[in-house]
Design a protein around this motif. Structure first.
Motif: not given
Length: 100
Positions: A20-23, A59-67, A28-34
Motif C-alpha cells: 500500500e505504501n511502498p515508499f 540532515v542527510a538521513a532526515q532529508g532522504f526520509v522526508v523525500g 527506512m532502507a535509505g535512512f539506515f544506508a545513509i
C-alpha cells in the motif's frame, strides 16, 4: 491460533502495508544506508568536528526520509485521484455497453 499462524499473519500485514505504501520501506532502507555510510566514513572526516559530522549525517538521513514520504504522498494521491476515477469511468462505460 498457533505461533506459526500468528507469524504468517503478521508477515502478511507487513507485506500488505508495504504494498500500500511502498515508499515507507524505501525511506527506512535509505535512512539506515545513509547512517551506515556516514558512520563508516567517521574516521575519514579529517578536521571536521564530530558534532558537525553527526549533524550532516542526521540532515542527510532526515532529508532522504522526508523525500521518501513526499514521494509516497504524491504516489498515494495519484492512485486516489487519477487511477481510481479512470477505473470508475471505464467501469461505467463497460456497464453502459452491457445494457445496450
Amino acid at each position: 491460533m498457533s505461533a506459526v499462524e500468528y507469524d504468517d499473519n503478521e508477515e502478511s500485514k507487513f507485506l500488505k502495508k508495504a504494498k500500500e505504501n511502498p515508499f515507507v520501506p524505501v525511506g527506512m532502507a535509505g535512512f539506515f544506508a545513509i547512517v551506515a555510510y556516514r558512520l563508516m566514513k567517521l574516521k575519514q572526516r579529517g578536521d571536521t568536528k564530530m558534532s558537525v559530522h553527526l549533524i550532516h549525517m542526521r540532515v542527510a538521513a532526515q532529508g532522504f526520509v522526508v523525500g521518501a514520504m513526499t514521494m509516497g504522498v504524491i504516489y498515494s494521491m495519484y492512485k486516489d485521484y487519477v487511477l481510481k476515477p479512470a477505473e470508475a469511468q471505464k467501469a461505467l462505460e463497460h456497464k453502459a455497453l452491457e445494457h445496450k
